[in-house]
Design an enzyme around this catalytic site. Structure first.
Site, PDB file in Angstrom:
ATOM      1  N   LYS A 187       2.684  -3.189   6.596  1.00  0.00           N
ATOM      2  CA  LYS A 187       3.009  -2.702   5.204  1.00  0.00           C
ATOM      3  C   LYS A 187       4.228  -2.058   4.922  1.00  0.00           C
ATOM      4  O   LYS A 187       4.838  -2.430   3.760  1.00  0.00           O
ATOM      5  CB  LYS A 187       1.753  -1.827   4.494  1.00  0.00           C
TER       6      LYS A 187
ATOM      7  N   SER B 248       0.780  -1.263   0.137  1.00  0.00           N
ATOM      8  CA  SER B 248      -0.127  -0.087  -0.010  1.00  0.00           C
ATOM      9  C   SER B 248       0.868   1.340  -0.035  1.00  0.00           C
ATOM     10  O   SER B 248       1.882   0.981   0.305  1.00  0.00           O
ATOM     11  CB  SER B 248      -0.996   0.077   1.313  1.00  0.00           C
TER      12      SER B 248
ATOM     13  N   TYR C 211      -1.680  -1.653  10.665  1.00  0.00           N
ATOM     14  CA  TYR C 211      -1.588  -1.928   9.451  1.00  0.00           C
ATOM     15  C   TYR C 211      -0.402  -1.427   8.733  1.00  0.00           C
ATOM     16  O   TYR C 211       0.338  -2.011   7.808  1.00  0.00           O
ATOM     17  CB  TYR C 211      -2.861  -1.283   8.863  1.00  0.00           C
TER      18      TYR C 211
END
Length: 273
Positions: free
Chosen positions: A158, A141, A154
């Site tokens: 990533k 991402s 998160y």
């Protein structure tokens, strides 16, 4: 990898969103598929759609938070079968301050988004490196390149996946073995609205439609990355702008994260956590 037809790909997170779109795009290219997800109904729909392209599709249910289940799945699927393309696409997200998360919630995010791709890649990289041509894609991402608020677990996953993939490319890349990390901006998928299992928790900010792209666009760019052996692939104009801002003006991004959005008020009031 100029010609994909007749190759075999393994795609995780294939039941919906980007994983489903990549599965469909690979099937359209004539790639035989092995797909996995924990959503049985969604996976069946993905398989049915891919089989319409005339390719073979094998699907298997697997919970990627369980390392022993991953190992069993890989041994079952690839002990003798060919493999040329690996796409690690499964992902989870939680929007909120880190202290609002339970241990199980943040551990599951790290397990699915980072540990599972590392385990799968590590177990399959020898097989892939022995193929006449092969390619690994890890779906990260732009938030693995740029810090923001209320996505700590998160983003940790990533950022880790970006670093892991670029290190693999340094170690293993050669003419017939490509490795890519894809970093999309906001994408119109169910995960964009996912905020955790507790419905009393707040939702994340609404993302304007004009900032979002589609899973199908991400899939097409991913196919081009495989064919043209791209390393780091950032998708959407917004993601590119934020990535460059963070590279060249990190202080500005830090200011926006700390001060720039405070006028809107906290999404999770401190006295409610």
């Amino acid at each position: 990898m100029k010609v994909l037809r007749g190759r075999t790909a393994f795609v995780t997170g294939a039941a919906s969103g980007i994983g489903r779109a990549i599965t469909a795009a690979l099937a359209h290219e004539g790639v035989n598929l092995v797909i996995t997800d924990r959503d049985a109904a969604g996976l069946a729909l993905t398989q049915h759609g891919a089989e319409r392209e005339g390719v073979s599709v094998t699907s298997i249910i697997c919970d990627l938070t369980q390392p022993e289940r991953i190992a069993e799945m890989l041994d079952r699927l690839f002990s003798d079968a060919p493999l040329h393309i690996l796409v690690n696409c499964a992902g989870q997200v939680f929007y909120g301050q880190q202290r609002a998360m339970s241990d199980a919630e943040w551990r599951n995010i790290i397990a699915v988004n980072l540990m599972a791709p590392m385990q799968i890649t590590t177990r399959l990289i020898r097989k892939l490196s022995r193929a006449d041509e092969a390619h690994i894609v890890n779906m990260a991402s732009f938030l693995g390149l740029v810090p923001t608020r209320r996505l700590a677990a998160y983003q940790a996953s990533k950022f880790g996946l970006v670093g892991f993939t670029l290190a693999l490319r340094s170690d293993y890349h050669r003419k017939n073995f490509g490795i890519s990390v894809v970093c999309p901006g906001f994408v119109k998928t169910p995960m964009l609205q996912q905020t955790g299992q507790n419905e009393t928790r707040p939702t994340g900010p609404r993302i304007p439609a004009w900032l979002c792209t589609t899973p199908e666009h991400i899939a097409q760019v991913t196919i081009r990355a495989i064919k043209h052996d791209k390393g780091l692939v950032v998708i959407t104009a917004f993601a590119h702008v934020m990535w460059r801002l963070n590279r060249f003006f990190p202080g500005l991004v830090d200011f926006l994260n700390r001060e720039g959005w405070r006028s809107r008020g906290p999404i999770i009031p401190d006295d409610e956590i």
